[in-house]
Design an enzyme around this catalytic site. Structure first.
Site, PDB file in Angstrom:
ATOM      1  N   ASN A 110       6.400 -10.519 -21.751  1.00  0.00           N
ATOM      2  CA  ASN A 110       6.390  -9.175 -21.178  1.00  0.00           C
ATOM      3  C   ASN A 110       5.012  -8.809 -20.631  1.00  0.00           C
ATOM      4  OD1 ASN A 110       9.070  -8.608 -21.679  1.00  0.00           O
ATOM      5  ND2 ASN A 110       8.639  -7.946 -23.774  1.00  0.00           N
ATOM      6  N   GLU A 163       5.652 -13.901 -11.163  1.00  0.00           N
ATOM      7  CA  GLU A 163       6.132 -14.308 -12.494  1.00  0.00           C
ATOM      8  C   GLU A 163       5.578 -15.697 -12.857  1.00  0.00           C
ATOM      9  OE1 GLU A 163       7.847 -12.486 -14.662  1.00  0.00           O
ATOM     10  OE2 GLU A 163       8.980 -11.002 -13.512  1.00  0.00           O
ATOM     11  N   LYS A 210      19.637 -13.462 -21.431  1.00  0.00           N
ATOM     12  CA  LYS A 210      19.791 -12.009 -21.267  1.00  0.00           C
ATOM     13  C   LYS A 210      20.710 -11.757 -20.083  1.00  0.00           C
ATOM     14  CE  LYS A 210      15.308 -10.198 -22.728  1.00  0.00           C
ATOM     15  NZ  LYS A 210      14.198  -9.374 -22.231  1.00  0.00           N
ATOM     16  N   HIS A 267       4.557  -6.359 -17.867  1.00  0.00           N
ATOM     17  CA  HIS A 267       5.822  -5.653 -17.699  1.00  0.00           C
ATOM     18  C   HIS A 267       5.810  -4.216 -18.217  1.00  0.00           C
ATOM     19  CE1 HIS A 267       7.184  -9.540 -16.449  1.00  0.00           C
ATOM     20  NE2 HIS A 267       8.409  -9.107 -16.239  1.00  0.00           N
ATOM     21  N   LYS A 278       9.181 -20.829 -20.582  1.00  0.00           N
ATOM     22  CA  LYS A 278      10.231 -19.880 -20.978  1.00  0.00           C
ATOM     23  C   LYS A 278      11.180 -20.524 -21.990  1.00  0.00           C
ATOM     24  CE  LYS A 278      13.158 -16.206 -20.153  1.00  0.00           C
ATOM     25  NZ  LYS A 278      13.587 -15.099 -19.303  1.00  0.00           N
ATOM     26  N   GLU A 338      14.060 -11.968 -28.808  1.00  0.00           N
ATOM     27  CA  GLU A 338      12.853 -11.231 -28.485  1.00  0.00           C
ATOM     28  C   GLU A 338      12.361 -10.358 -29.627  1.00  0.00           C
ATOM     29  OE1 GLU A 338      12.825  -9.853 -24.368  1.00  0.00           O
ATOM     30  OE2 GLU A 338      11.384  -8.313 -24.943  1.00  0.00           O
ATOM     31  N   ARG A 357      36.223 -12.156 -24.449  1.00  0.00           N
ATOM     32  CA  ARG A 357      35.160 -12.313 -25.458  1.00  0.00           C
ATOM     33  C   ARG A 357      34.266 -13.521 -25.206  1.00  0.00           C
ATOM     34  NH1 ARG A 357      39.499 -10.715 -28.281  1.00  0.00           N
ATOM     35  NH2 ARG A 357      39.404  -8.550 -28.907  1.00  0.00           N
ATOM     36  N   HIS A 382      10.477  -6.300  -8.209  1.00  0.00           N
ATOM     37  CA  HIS A 382      10.088  -6.393  -9.616  1.00  0.00           C
ATOM     38  C   HIS A 382       8.778  -7.189  -9.775  1.00  0.00           C
ATOM     39  CE1 HIS A 382      10.336  -7.098 -13.913  1.00  0.00           C
ATOM     40  NE2 HIS A 382      10.302  -8.398 -13.686  1.00  0.00           N
ATOM     41  N   ARG A 399       8.597 -14.091 -28.009  1.00  0.00           N
ATOM     42  CA  ARG A 399       9.104 -13.927 -26.646  1.00  0.00           C
ATOM     43  C   ARG A 399       8.455 -12.733 -25.949  1.00  0.00           C
ATOM     44  NH1 ARG A 399      15.564 -14.474 -24.982  1.00  0.00           N
ATOM     45  NH2 ARG A 399      15.294 -14.067 -22.767  1.00  0.00           N
ATOM     46  N   HIS A 404       7.244  -2.126 -15.415  1.00  0.00           N
ATOM     47  CA  HIS A 404       8.508  -1.377 -15.486  1.00  0.00           C
ATOM     48  C   HIS A 404       8.298   0.093 -15.151  1.00  0.00           C
ATOM     49  CE1 HIS A 404      10.433  -4.572 -18.301  1.00  0.00           C
ATOM     50  NE2 HIS A 404      10.798  -4.744 -17.045  1.00  0.00           N
TER      51      HIS A 404
END
Ligand SMILES: NC(=O)c1ccc[n+]([C@@H]2O[C@H](COP(=O)([O-])OP(=O)(O)OC[C@H]3O[C@@H](n4cnc5c(N)ncnc54)[C@H](O)[C@@H]3O)[C@@H](O)[C@H]2O)c1
Ligand SMILES: [Zn+2]
Length: 373
Positions: free
Chosen positions: A255, A195, A153, A258, A237, A247, A131, A275, A251, A262
């Protein structure tokens, strides 16, 4: 005693104050050599495990092993493959297996040493093993140093979709050593730079200008220059993550590029583009959309296009159709209540979020950027 390779630069320390945990990102050429001290400073539990990939370990493992010579460090690194196609639960299971075999208990620290794939996968293992055990990221790609190592993330892909399984799990510390980027293939390095452009375009005109101005030392990977652009990116960031850990709102500006990005990755099955390259296209699409609406000055759209072009040619998209990309965008998990949220630039360093972009506008923007009809 702390010793950094660069005598001119003090290490940059940025605080990331998220509700779930506050931690520091340390950025300095040679920072890796002081890893043990930094772990002790944040009271990272003494049994320490390193997760890396065979390639990263071959290139930089000896330096890390030397830096981590304390008695608690598990001698053998846990090595797993780091291609995007290995970012799956079976690879995480291999990390669990190694932790169980070594009797890793709650008082353990997992150190990720690799690019975003290793960080996401091993971070997820740390979030779920018993955990949750302490996690420290030591990112080794530019993308991981400016983006994936910060913000918590973690997760893996499902065979039917990218990053579908995961969690938010903040690390205890992030240690960024720009000198590690010396061995990064040029294409990977460039992919990370898109980025950095994203941070400039969304949040910082000075960073944006700097990328253009200092292209030469950036590509020469001069440690001082890299430290500066990485720090500027991480600061943006860190600030965004601190006010919006999960997010829900602000946040989302990160994106930028993106939504289409994506979709481009998805329709090419994550194989053709890195990416960052897909994000490069995505930023161009968003800028075309914004300019067509009169939300972004043509001059600023051109400046973004020029900066992206100055990094070198992007792999072609001429054989991909606008309809394919739009179809994939409609499947993206960032749809909110059936509407596609789009981050549009309004100037260099400023954005707005809209949810009323029509298919027709999208199609026009995609064609302008080079997609087929
Ligand atoms: N968690 C987040 O917030 C977040 C944000 C952005 C991206 N990501 C994830 O990050 C992943 C992409 O990360 P990436 O671009 O770092 O790719 P990656 O981890 O696949 O690394 C790219 C390649 O570089 C190699 N490499 C790594 N460090 C090296 C070094 N110092 N020298 C030479 N080679 C080196 C790796 O072995 C690999 O082949 C994606 O899975 C993406 O979903 C996560
Ligand atoms: Zn990204």
């Amino acid at each position: 005693m702390l010793s950094y390779q660069s005598t001119l630069m003090e290490p940059v320390r940025l605080d990331v104050a998220t509700p779930s945990r506050a931690y520091t990102v340390t950025i300095a050429p040679g920072a890796l050599n002081n890893l043990e001290q930094m772990l002790d400073d944040v009271h990272a539990p003494g049994r320490r495990f390193v997760v890396s990939s065979p390639l990263v370990w071959r290139l930089h493992g000896p330096q890390l092993a030397k830096a981590l010579n304390g008695a608690g460090t598990h001698a053998e690194p846990i090595l797993v493959p780091d291609g995007e196609r290995y970012k799956q639960l079976p690879t995480v299971a291999r990390i669990y297996d190694a932790l169980v075999a070594a009797n890793a208990e709650r008082g353990s620290t997992l150190i990720t040493f690799g690019g975003g794939v290793i960080g996401d996968m091993a971070g997820f293992a740390a979030a779920t093993y018993l955990r949750g055990i302490a996690l420290v990221h030591v990112p080794t790609t530019l993308l991981a140093q400016v983006d994936s190592a910060i913000g918590g993330k973690v997760g893996v892909n499902h065979p039917l979709g990218k990053n579908i399984i995961g969690s938010f799990y903040q690390p205890h510390a992030v240690v960024v050593d720009p000198a590690l980027l010396g061995t990064l293939p040029r294409r990977e390095f460039r992919a990370g730079l898109y980025e950095v452009i994203k941070y400039g375009m969304t949040s910082s005109a000075p960073l944006f200008d700097r990328i253009g101005r200092e292209r030469k030392p950036i590509f020469a990977r001069a440690p001082e220059t890299l430290t500066e652009i990485i720090s500027a990116s991480c600061r943006i960031k860190a600030d965004v993550v601190a006010i919006d850990e999960r997010e829900a709102g602000p946040r989302r500006i990160l994106n930028f590029g993106h939504s289409a990005g994506h979709a481009i990755e998805a329709v090419t099955k994550y194989r053709r583009y890195r990416h960052g390259e897909a994000v490069g296209y995505g930023m161009l699409v968003a800028a075309e959309l914004a300019a067509a609406r009169g939300a972004l000055a043509e001059r600023d759209r051109q400046a973004l296009a020029d900066l992206i072009a100055s990094l070198g040619p992007l792999p072609s998209v001429a054989d991909l159709s606008a309809a394919q990309i739009i179809g994939a965008m409609q499947h993206d998990k960032k749809m909110v209540a059936g509407r596609l949220h789009f981050v549009l630039p309004t100037a260099i360093g400023a954005t707005t979020i809209v949810d009323d972009v029509t298919e027709k506008e999208l199609k026009t923007a995609l064609r302008k950027v080079g997609f087929s009809a």
